[in-house]
Scaffold this active site. Structure first.
Site, PDB file in Angstrom:
ATOM      1  N   GLY A 133       0.841  -1.191   0.000  1.00  0.00           N
ATOM      2  CA  GLY A 133       0.000   0.000   0.000  1.00  0.00           C
ATOM      3  C   GLY A 133       0.874   1.237   0.000  1.00  0.00           C
ATOM      4  O   GLY A 133       2.018   1.198  -0.446  1.00  0.00           O
ATOM      5  N   ARG A 134       0.326   2.344   0.523  1.00  0.00           N
ATOM      6  CA  ARG A 134       1.086   3.586   0.476  1.00  0.00           C
ATOM      7  C   ARG A 134       2.363   3.513   1.301  1.00  0.00           C
ATOM      8  O   ARG A 134       3.411   4.023   0.891  1.00  0.00           O
ATOM      9  CB  ARG A 134       0.206   4.747   0.962  1.00  0.00           C
ATOM     10  CG  ARG A 134      -0.792   5.179  -0.100  1.00  0.00           C
ATOM     11  CD  ARG A 134      -1.717   6.254   0.404  1.00  0.00           C
ATOM     12  NE  ARG A 134      -2.745   5.695   1.280  1.00  0.00           N
ATOM     13  CZ  ARG A 134      -3.906   6.292   1.567  1.00  0.00           C
ATOM     14  NH1 ARG A 134      -4.186   7.477   1.048  1.00  0.00           N
ATOM     15  NH2 ARG A 134      -4.789   5.726   2.361  1.00  0.00           N
ATOM     16  N   ILE A 135       2.287   2.875   2.476  1.00  0.00           N
ATOM     17  CA  ILE A 135       3.508   2.755   3.289  1.00  0.00           C
ATOM     18  C   ILE A 135       4.463   1.750   2.650  1.00  0.00           C
ATOM     19  O   ILE A 135       5.675   1.976   2.599  1.00  0.00           O
ATOM     20  CB  ILE A 135       3.178   2.352   4.741  1.00  0.00           C
ATOM     21  CG1 ILE A 135       2.212   3.370   5.371  1.00  0.00           C
ATOM     22  CG2 ILE A 135       4.464   2.275   5.568  1.00  0.00           C
ATOM     23  CD1 ILE A 135       1.749   3.000   6.779  1.00  0.00           C
ATOM     24  N   ARG A 188      -3.280  -9.490  -1.442  1.00  0.00           N
ATOM     25  CA  ARG A 188      -4.286 -10.301  -2.111  1.00  0.00           C
ATOM     26  C   ARG A 188      -4.274 -10.106  -3.625  1.00  0.00           C
ATOM     27  O   ARG A 188      -4.370 -11.050  -4.385  1.00  0.00           O
ATOM     28  CB  ARG A 188      -5.678 -10.002  -1.541  1.00  0.00           C
ATOM     29  CG  ARG A 188      -6.043 -10.959  -0.412  1.00  0.00           C
ATOM     30  CD  ARG A 188      -7.413 -10.641   0.141  1.00  0.00           C
ATOM     31  NE  ARG A 188      -7.477  -9.237   0.565  1.00  0.00           N
ATOM     32  CZ  ARG A 188      -8.522  -8.677   1.144  1.00  0.00           C
ATOM     33  NH1 ARG A 188      -9.605  -9.394   1.371  1.00  0.00           N
ATOM     34  NH2 ARG A 188      -8.524  -7.405   1.515  1.00  0.00           N
ATOM     35  N   ARG A 204       0.576  -5.075  12.448  1.00  0.00           N
ATOM     36  CA  ARG A 204      -0.256  -5.276  13.626  1.00  0.00           C
ATOM     37  C   ARG A 204       0.171  -6.585  14.280  1.00  0.00           C
ATOM     38  O   ARG A 204       0.599  -7.521  13.589  1.00  0.00           O
ATOM     39  CB  ARG A 204      -1.735  -5.392  13.229  1.00  0.00           C
ATOM     40  CG  ARG A 204      -2.430  -4.078  12.989  1.00  0.00           C
ATOM     41  CD  ARG A 204      -2.645  -3.309  14.288  1.00  0.00           C
ATOM     42  NE  ARG A 204      -3.338  -2.044  14.077  1.00  0.00           N
ATOM     43  CZ  ARG A 204      -2.736  -0.873  13.887  1.00  0.00           C
ATOM     44  NH1 ARG A 204      -1.414  -0.804  13.858  1.00  0.00           N
ATOM     45  NH2 ARG A 204      -3.452   0.222  13.730  1.00  0.00           N
ATOM     46  N   ASP A 208       7.568  -4.377  16.258  1.00  0.00           N
ATOM     47  CA  ASP A 208       7.082  -3.124  16.846  1.00  0.00           C
ATOM     48  C   ASP A 208       5.650  -3.247  17.381  1.00  0.00           C
ATOM     49  O   ASP A 208       5.191  -2.368  18.095  1.00  0.00           O
ATOM     50  CB  ASP A 208       7.150  -2.014  15.795  1.00  0.00           C
ATOM     51  CG  ASP A 208       6.864  -0.629  16.367  1.00  0.00           C
ATOM     52  OD1 ASP A 208       7.437  -0.301  17.428  1.00  0.00           O
ATOM     53  OD2 ASP A 208       6.083   0.128  15.768  1.00  0.00           O
ATOM     54  N   GLU A 214      -1.209  -5.211  23.254  1.00  0.00           N
ATOM     55  CA  GLU A 214      -0.422  -4.045  23.694  1.00  0.00           C
ATOM     56  C   GLU A 214      -1.089  -3.362  24.887  1.00  0.00           C
ATOM     57  O   GLU A 214      -2.313  -3.333  24.961  1.00  0.00           O
ATOM     58  CB  GLU A 214      -0.293  -3.065  22.525  1.00  0.00           C
ATOM     59  CG  GLU A 214       0.470  -3.682  21.379  1.00  0.00           C
ATOM     60  CD  GLU A 214       0.566  -2.768  20.148  1.00  0.00           C
ATOM     61  OE1 GLU A 214       0.062  -1.642  20.199  1.00  0.00           O
ATOM     62  OE2 GLU A 214       1.138  -3.224  19.155  1.00  0.00           O
ATOM     63  N   HIS A 221       5.639  -0.282  19.902  1.00  0.00           N
ATOM     64  CA  HIS A 221       4.710   0.321  18.924  1.00  0.00           C
ATOM     65  C   HIS A 221       4.957   1.820  18.742  1.00  0.00           C
ATOM     66  O   HIS A 221       4.158   2.655  19.184  1.00  0.00           O
ATOM     67  CB  HIS A 221       3.251   0.072  19.330  1.00  0.00           C
ATOM     68  CG  HIS A 221       2.304   0.257  18.165  1.00  0.00           C
ATOM     69  ND1 HIS A 221       1.061  -0.320  18.092  1.00  0.00           N
ATOM     70  CD2 HIS A 221       2.440   0.958  17.004  1.00  0.00           C
ATOM     71  CE1 HIS A 221       0.470   0.009  16.958  1.00  0.00           C
ATOM     72  NE2 HIS A 221       1.286   0.795  16.279  1.00  0.00           N
TER      73      HIS A 221
END
Lengths: 314, 314
Positions: free
Chosen positions: B153-155, B175, B232, B256, B261, B280
Site C-alpha cells: 500500500g502507500r507505506i 491479495r 499489527r 514493533d 499491547e 509500537h
C-alpha cells in the site's frame, strides 16, 4: 616453477578469505606465536610480504628486510607507515570499494537507529516499562531532515544515495569542493553543523583530520542534532562529545570508532540515554569481509604473476 | 453563531495537536475521569463526536446516542467497529498518508538494525566484551539482499523506495497484484518468504490478515532470514515466532507491534540475541504525531463547516 613467497601475517582477518592465501603463498601467523620476538627473528627474513589490519610501523618492516608488499585489510591505512614503505621501495595495497556498501549501510543503521531510539526503545520494552509508564516518548524523525556528510568520497557518495531515499536535504564538507556532485558544499564544518540536523563523519583518519569534530562543531549541531561517526576515533574530541551529550548541547550520537580501540572511553560508556555505541563493525559483515580478503588475495596473485597491483596506495 | 460541538475523547493523542480541538469544540476527556461509567452517562448524551486511538466498539457508540463522527488517531482502525458505525450513519475518519514516511523510516531502522545487530552490538560494547572477547561476530549485510514486502500500500511503496537505495531486490505479496508497480508479485506468501532474505510486514490488521505470518512462513524465511513487523500484532503467530527464533529456524526478528499491547508476550521478552523489540512507535515522532492530530482537526473543522470530510473510511 618459482617458489611460493612467504607472507608474515601480523593480524588475522576474515578467516575463509585469509586461508585462501595458502593457495599462493606460505603464510606465517605472528598473532598465534607465543614469543613474538623470536618468531619475527626466525620468520621475518624469509618473508617478502606483510599482511595486516591497519598496523605496520617501520619497526615491523625492520623485521622483514626483503619486504616488497604490505597487504592492508581495510580501506583506512593510517596505522601503516606508508611514507616509510615508499622510502624503502615497498608497495602498500588496501581494500577500497568493496566495503563501501556495508559501511554506508551501517551509517544509515546508526542514523535511523539514533533518530528513532532503536537501542533505547528495545531497553524500554525489555525492562517492562511500556505497560507501567506508557508509550515511549516521541522521537525526532529521519525523513525530510537536513544531513551533512563529512567526507564526500566513495563511501560518502553511497551514504548520500541512501539519504536521498529518505527525502533528506544533503550537504557535505571536505577540504575541496567536488565538481561532479550537486550536493551543497560547505567550506566550513562548523557552519555546516549549524545548518544540518544530522552530521555523518566518513573522512579518513590521520593527522590531517585529528580533532576536526571539535566541541564548537558538536555544539553547533545542537540539542536536536545527531552525530554519527563511522570514520576514525581520532576525528572526534571524545571528551567534548561526552560533555555535550550529558548537558544536552548535543541531542544524540552514534559512534562506531574510538581513539584507543578496542577500548571505549569510560566517559562515553556511562551515557545510555542518547548514545549508541558499536564496536567498530561498519564493514563487519561476512559479505564484505570476504570481499576485502579477496582483494588482498588478488593483489598477491598479481604480484606473483608480475602484473600491476590492483589497489596500490603509494 | 452555532454552538460548538461536544467531543468525547476516549484516549489521548499527541497533546499539542489534541488541545487545538478546543478551538473548534468542547472536549471531554474520558481517560482522565475517575469514574468512567458516570462520566459517560453524564457526558455521552451531549456529544456528537468521539475521538480515539484505534478503539471504538459498539458499546462506546451506545454511550453517545447522537454520534455523527468518529475521529480515529492512526491509519489502522481495526479497533473501530466501522460496520456498526456505518449501520448507525456515523462517519469514521482516520489519519492516512501523513504517517507513511515515519513508518517506512522505522521499518528501515528495524531492517538495518536487525541485519547489523545494532541493539546487540551496543549491549556488547557496554558490557565491556570487546577488549576481552574480541570483535563482534560478523553479521549479515543489508545491501544487495532480497526483500519481500507484505502489503504494497502507500507505506509499502515508501518502504520499497527506501529499499531501492540499498540496492535490494524487491518483491511483494498481498491479495491482489498492483498494475502500477514493477516489483515482483507473489500470490503466495510462503513462496515469497522462501525466496527472500528479509520480510517486512505492513498490511492492515483485522480478521482478514489474522495469523497470516504462520510458522510455515517463518520457517520458509529461514535461518538467515529477517522478519520485520510494523503492521499489527495480529498478523503474526507470536508463539511460532518465539519457537523459530529460539531453535534457529529464523535468523532474526524486529517487532514493533503485539497482539495485546502494551503487553509484550513473555516468550518474546526472553529472547535477546536475535530479536529487537520496540513499543509500537513506528509513527511515534513529534513531526508525524502532530501531523496526524492536525488531520483530525481538519476533519472536525470540515464537519462543522458542512464541507466533505477529508479522510472518511466508510
Amino acid at each position: 616453477m618459482t617458489e611460493k613467497p612467504h607472507v608474515l601475517i601480523h593480524s588475522a582477518w576474515y578467516e575463509p578469505a585469509m586461508r585462501r592465501l595458502d593457495e599462493l603463498a606460505v603464510t606465517h601467523h605472528l598473532y598465534e606465536a607465543e614469543d613474538e620476538a623470536a618468531f619475527l627473528a626466525e620468520i621475518g627474513p624469509k618473508c617478502s610480504v606483510i599482511g595486516t589490519m591497519h598496523y605496520c610501523p617501520a619497526s615491523l618492516m625492520d623485521a622483514v628486510p626483503d619486504l616488497k608488499l604490505v597487504l592492508n585489510f581495510g580501506v583506512g591505512y593510517d596505522g601503516v607507515d606508508v611514507a616509510e614503505a615508499t622510502r624503502r621501495g615497498v608497495k602498500v595495497v588496501n581494500t577500497p570499494a568493496v566495503l563501501n556498501d556495508c559501511v554506508a549501510d551501517m551509517a544509515l543503521s546508526m542514523t535511523l537507529g539514533g533518530r528513532r531510539h532503536l537501542v533505547q526503545a528495545d531497553r524500554y520494552a525489555r525492562a517492562g516499562r511500556w505497560p507501567v509508564e506508557g508509550d515511549y516518548p516521541y522521537t525526532l524523525n529521519v525523513h525530510s531532515t537536513k544531513v551533512g556528510i563529512l567526507g564526500m568520497g566513495r563511501i560518502g557518495m553511497e551514504i548520500a544515495d541512501r539519504c536521498k531515499a529518505f527525502k533528506m536535504d544533503i550537504s557535505y564538507h571536505q577540504r575541496t569542493k567536488r565538481n561532479d556532485v550537486s550536493y551543497r558544499y560547505y567550506g566550513d564544518l562548523e557552519a555546516m553543523a549549524r545548518d544540518v540536523d544530522i552530521l555523518i563523519a566518513i573522512i579518513p583518519g590521520g593527522d590531517a583530520t585529528r580533532g576536526l569534530i571539535s566541541e564548537a562543531v558538536i555544539e553547533a549541531l545542537g540539542p536536536e542534532g545527531l552525530l554519527v561517526n563511522v570514520a576514525r576515533g581520532t576525528v572526534f574530541d571524545n571528551d567534548a562529545l561526552a560533555r555535550c551529550l550529558k548537558d544536552g548541547r548535543l541531542g544524540y550520537a552514534a559512534i562506531d570508532v574510538y581513539p584507543d580501540e578496542p577500548n571505549i572511553p569510560p566517559s562515553l560508556l556511562e551515557i545510555t540515554d542518547n548514545l549508541t555505541l558499536t564496536p567498530h563493525m561498519a564493514s563487519g559483515t561476512h559479505y564484505t569481509r570476504n570481499a576485502m580478503g579477496m582483494v588482498l588475495y588478488d593483489n598477491l596473485k598479481a604480484m606473483i604473476e608480475g602484473r600491476p597491483l590492483l589497489t596500490q596506495v603509494n
